[in-house]
Design a protein around this motif. Structure first.
Motif, PDB file in Angstrom:
ATOM      1  N   VAL A  40      30.670  25.323  17.651  1.00  0.00           N
ATOM      2  CA  VAL A  40      29.227  25.525  17.416  1.00  0.00           C
ATOM      3  C   VAL A  40      28.768  26.836  18.054  1.00  0.00           C
ATOM      4  O   VAL A  40      28.036  27.618  17.441  1.00  0.00           O
ATOM      5  N   THR A  43      29.409  29.867  15.991  1.00  0.00           N
ATOM      6  CA  THR A  43      28.621  30.138  14.778  1.00  0.00           C
ATOM      7  C   THR A  43      27.660  31.305  14.998  1.00  0.00           C
ATOM      8  O   THR A  43      27.189  31.917  14.049  1.00  0.00           O
ATOM      9  N   ASP A  44      27.371  31.586  16.268  1.00  0.00           N
ATOM     10  CA  ASP A  44      26.516  32.744  16.535  1.00  0.00           C
ATOM     11  C   ASP A  44      27.172  34.034  16.050  1.00  0.00           C
ATOM     12  O   ASP A  44      26.488  34.954  15.615  1.00  0.00           O
ATOM     13  N   ARG A  51      23.999  39.557  10.103  1.00  0.00           N
ATOM     14  CA  ARG A  51      22.833  40.426  10.369  1.00  0.00           C
ATOM     15  C   ARG A  51      23.260  41.896  10.329  1.00  0.00           C
ATOM     16  O   ARG A  51      22.625  42.724   9.685  1.00  0.00           O
ATOM     17  N   ARG A  88      15.801  35.350   4.544  1.00  0.00           N
ATOM     18  CA  ARG A  88      15.565  34.452   5.681  1.00  0.00           C
ATOM     19  C   ARG A  88      14.908  35.196   6.835  1.00  0.00           C
ATOM     20  O   ARG A  88      13.937  34.736   7.430  1.00  0.00           O
ATOM     21  N   GLY A 117      18.619  27.890  20.394  1.00  0.00           N
ATOM     22  CA  GLY A 117      19.904  28.393  19.887  1.00  0.00           C
ATOM     23  C   GLY A 117      19.751  29.810  19.371  1.00  0.00           C
ATOM     24  O   GLY A 117      20.150  30.135  18.262  1.00  0.00           O
ATOM     25  N   ALA A 118      19.182  30.665  20.211  1.00  0.00           N
ATOM     26  CA  ALA A 118      18.846  32.033  19.769  1.00  0.00           C
ATOM     27  C   ALA A 118      20.086  32.899  19.558  1.00  0.00           C
ATOM     28  O   ALA A 118      20.059  33.858  18.790  1.00  0.00           O
ATOM     29  N   ASP A 142      20.180  28.906  24.806  1.00  0.00           N
ATOM     30  CA  ASP A 142      21.490  28.748  24.151  1.00  0.00           C
ATOM     31  C   ASP A 142      22.493  28.325  25.215  1.00  0.00           C
ATOM     32  O   ASP A 142      22.177  28.311  26.405  1.00  0.00           O
ATOM     33  N   PHE A 143      23.701  27.969  24.770  1.00  0.00           N
ATOM     34  CA  PHE A 143      24.769  27.666  25.714  1.00  0.00           C
ATOM     35  C   PHE A 143      25.006  28.883  26.606  1.00  0.00           C
ATOM     36  O   PHE A 143      24.862  30.033  26.158  1.00  0.00           O
ATOM     37  N   ASN A 146      26.941  31.955  25.402  1.00  0.00           N
ATOM     38  CA  ASN A 146      26.230  32.899  24.535  1.00  0.00           C
ATOM     39  C   ASN A 146      25.141  33.674  25.282  1.00  0.00           C
ATOM     40  O   ASN A 146      24.916  34.851  25.009  1.00  0.00           O
ATOM     41  N   LEU A 192      21.434  26.797  28.484  1.00  0.00           N
ATOM     42  CA  LEU A 192      21.099  25.380  28.426  1.00  0.00           C
ATOM     43  C   LEU A 192      21.727  24.737  27.203  1.00  0.00           C
ATOM     44  O   LEU A 192      21.641  25.282  26.104  1.00  0.00           O
ATOM     45  N   ASP A 193      22.356  23.593  27.408  1.00  0.00           N
ATOM     46  CA  ASP A 193      22.737  22.769  26.272  1.00  0.00           C
ATOM     47  C   ASP A 193      21.484  22.007  25.879  1.00  0.00           C
ATOM     48  O   ASP A 193      20.958  21.210  26.666  1.00  0.00           O
ATOM     49  N   LEU A 194      20.999  22.261  24.677  1.00  0.00           N
ATOM     50  CA  LEU A 194      19.733  21.654  24.250  1.00  0.00           C
ATOM     51  C   LEU A 194      19.743  20.135  24.377  1.00  0.00           C
ATOM     52  O   LEU A 194      18.708  19.511  24.583  1.00  0.00           O
ATOM     53  N   GLU A 220      16.423  28.552  14.187  1.00  0.00           N
ATOM     54  CA  GLU A 220      17.004  29.263  13.048  1.00  0.00           C
ATOM     55  C   GLU A 220      18.470  28.842  12.981  1.00  0.00           C
ATOM     56  O   GLU A 220      19.323  29.374  13.683  1.00  0.00           O
ATOM     57  N   CYS A 221      18.717  27.829  12.192  1.00  0.00           N
ATOM     58  CA  CYS A 221      20.066  27.280  12.029  1.00  0.00           C
ATOM     59  C   CYS A 221      20.659  26.812  13.358  1.00  0.00           C
ATOM     60  O   CYS A 221      21.775  27.182  13.694  1.00  0.00           O
TER      61      CYS A 221
HETATM   62  C1  LIG Z   1      24.274  29.738  13.589  1.00  0.00           C
HETATM   63  S1  LIG Z   1      23.891  30.257  15.212  1.00  0.00           S
HETATM   64  C2  LIG Z   1      22.273  30.923  14.977  1.00  0.00           C
HETATM   65  C3  LIG Z   1      21.890  31.919  16.029  1.00  0.00           C
HETATM   66  C4  LIG Z   1      20.483  32.503  15.871  1.00  0.00           C
HETATM   67  N1  LIG Z   1      19.479  31.468  15.855  1.00  0.00           N
HETATM   68  C5  LIG Z   1      20.404  33.317  14.603  1.00  0.00           C
HETATM   69  O1  LIG Z   1      19.814  32.831  13.627  1.00  0.00           O
HETATM   70  O2  LIG Z   1      20.909  34.434  14.581  1.00  0.00           O
HETATM   71  C6  LIG Z   1      23.548  28.693  16.036  1.00  0.00           C
HETATM   72  C7  LIG Z   1      23.235  28.865  17.512  1.00  0.00           C
HETATM   73  O3  LIG Z   1      22.742  27.616  18.023  1.00  0.00           O
HETATM   74  C8  LIG Z   1      23.332  27.412  19.292  1.00  0.00           C
HETATM   75  N2  LIG Z   1      23.370  25.983  19.587  1.00  0.00           N
HETATM   76  C9  LIG Z   1      23.817  24.996  18.789  1.00  0.00           C
HETATM   77  N3  LIG Z   1      23.769  23.817  19.439  1.00  0.00           N
HETATM   78  C10 LIG Z   1      23.262  24.079  20.679  1.00  0.00           C
HETATM   79  C11 LIG Z   1      22.991  23.279  21.828  1.00  0.00           C
HETATM   80  N4  LIG Z   1      23.238  21.978  21.841  1.00  0.00           N
HETATM   81  N5  LIG Z   1      22.482  23.882  22.909  1.00  0.00           N
HETATM   82  C12 LIG Z   1      22.240  25.212  22.920  1.00  0.00           C
HETATM   83  N6  LIG Z   1      22.488  26.022  21.871  1.00  0.00           N
HETATM   84  C13 LIG Z   1      23.002  25.464  20.765  1.00  0.00           C
HETATM   85  C14 LIG Z   1      24.733  27.985  19.137  1.00  0.00           C
HETATM   86  O4  LIG Z   1      25.355  28.225  20.381  1.00  0.00           O
HETATM   87  C15 LIG Z   1      24.462  29.246  18.344  1.00  0.00           C
HETATM   88  O5  LIG Z   1      24.161  30.344  19.149  1.00  0.00           O
END
Ligand SMILES: C[S@@+](CC[C@H](N)C(=O)[O-])C[C@H]1O[C@@H](n2cnc3c(N)ncnc32)[C@H](O)[C@@H]1O
Length: 369
Positions: A40, A43-44, A51, A88, A117-118, A142-143, A146, A192-194, A220-221
């Motif tokens: 996960v 995915t960033d 981008r 988007r 999850g920035a 975010d984690f 990241n 932070l883990d959300l 955003e995703c």
């Molecule tokens: C697809 S990326 C999108 C990044 C950004 N929002 C963008 O649109 O460019 C998903 C992001 O959500 C974060 N994420 C997913 N689950 C998370 C959680 N439980 N805690 C913190 N971050 C999380 C991931 O680490 C990742 O950076």
């Protein structure tokens, strides 16, 4: 933990060959990082590569994307992906611009954005660069793996520091010893883990969030990677525990939808081969389900949902459409439409506060399919 001042933002250069992957394995404050979490977190990289591709081809004007993407990963995306990234990004930019309104250095008009999850998103740099002294407080969650990578990029890139209004002599910035959190007057990065918000009752978990400022939450995703119950609990943390009902609060979601047709099934199985599971996808599979979700989570005013195809058709002006269409040949129109129907943006706010009234002017998609 004590948060020492940045000794010198410019002394930490990005090491050769030390990409974002080099930081994998850093544990998040006290929480265990599982293999699934690593997927996960990774995915960033997909988001930042997309981008950068859209920026390099001229779809988006974003001077910060290069600094936040590992050069070793840069790849040119397919034309339909580039167009999707463009729609988007610019659609969310429009919603954010409506929320912020015209720039005002007057402290009484301050607003706040919290991005869930920035990752390596660049919106904060684009916004703060044009709003100094800042009338905006921007939080990114975010984690730690990241956030550490992002802070590392900021420390080694004067352009990013300039956009944030901080520099090597700035007295205004603190970074944690671990290098995973950053706090300045208008920008905060929280490792932070959300999912830890689900059980949290303490506002201390998000230091520096001002619970009185009109606030916009953006996913955003991101929430799509959480279990449906966790995704609900994360939003409830903000709506029910952090922000009092008197604080204007809005939410923007960007997510894939429609997993049950042929295109959707292929999308899901392609991601599954990489170990990526979109956990809320089936629960919020349609425009209607996304709208109901907003309603159930208390975003009862002005909720609206639109897929990317609709946003391309209705929100992008004719001249801009021509400019974008000239950037790359899109021979398979049908393929573009299929892709664009499988992603949506949903938005709404908690009451009819003036802070969000501009959104009513933005056209949304009628009905549902
Ligand atoms: C697809 S990326 C999108 C990044 C950004 N929002 C963008 O649109 O460019 C998903 C992001 O959500 C974060 N994420 C997913 N689950 C998370 C959680 N439980 N805690 C913190 N971050 C999380 C991931 O680490 C990742 O950076």
């Amino acid at each position: 933990m004590a948060a020492p001042r940045i000794p010198n933002l410019n002394t930490l250069r990005r090491g050769r060959g030390r990409g974002r992957g080099g930081l994998r394995g850093v544990d998040d404050n006290g929480t265990r990082t599982t293999g699934k979490d690593r997927v996960v977190q990774g995915t960033d990289n997909d988001a930042s590569v997309s981008r950068l591709s859209a920026v390099e081809l001229g779809y988006l004007d974003d001077p910060y994307a290069t600094a936040l993407t590992d050069p070793g990963n840069a790849t040119r995306r397919l034309p339909i992906i580039n167009r999707g990234t463009y729609v988007r990004t610019t659609a969310i930019d429009q919603l954010v611009a409506q929320f912020l309104g015209p720039y005002s250095p007057d402290a009484t008009h301050k607003k706040q954005i919290i991005s869930l999850g920035a990752g390596s998103d660049t919106r904060v740099f684009r916004l703060l660069a044009s709003r100094q002294p800042s009338d905006l407080v921007y939080h990114e969650l975010d984690f730690a793996v990241n956030t550490t990578a992002k802070i590392h990029a900021i420390r080694s890139t004067p352009r990013l520091q300039k956009a944030l209004g901080i520099d090597s002599s700035s007295q205004d910035v603190t970074v944690s010893e671990a290098g995973d959190s950053l706090h300045s007057s208008s920008y905060h990065i929280h490792p932070l883990d959300l999912r830890s918000l689900s059980s949290s009752t303490s506002p201390e978990i998000l230091p520096s969030v001002d619970t009185t400022l009109p606030t916009l939450l953006i996913s955003e995703c991101c929430l799509i990677y959480l279990l449906p119950t966790e995704a609900v609990e994360v939003v409830s943390f903000f709506t029910e525990r952090l922000f009092p009902p008197t604080t204007p609060l809005g939410l923007i979601l960007y997510e894939p939808i429609r997993p049950d047709d042929a295109f959707g099934r292929t999308m899901v199985s392609n991601l599954a081969t990489r170990g990526i599971q979109l956990q809320t996808l089936h629960k919020y599979a349609t425009l209607k389900a996304q709208r109901t979700r907003l309603h159930e989570q208390g975003f009862v005013s002005g909720q609206a949902v639109a897929d990317i195809e609709f946003l391309w058709e209705r929100w992008v002006g004719e001249q801009e459409k021509e400019r974008v269409s000239r950037l790359e040949m899109l021979d398979e129109m049908e393929e573009w439409q299929l892709l664009a129907r499988h992603y949506c943006i949903a938005w709404g706010w908690r009451d009819d506060a003036a802070a969000f009234q501009g959104w009513t002017m933005l056209q949304a998609q009628p009905g549902d399919v």
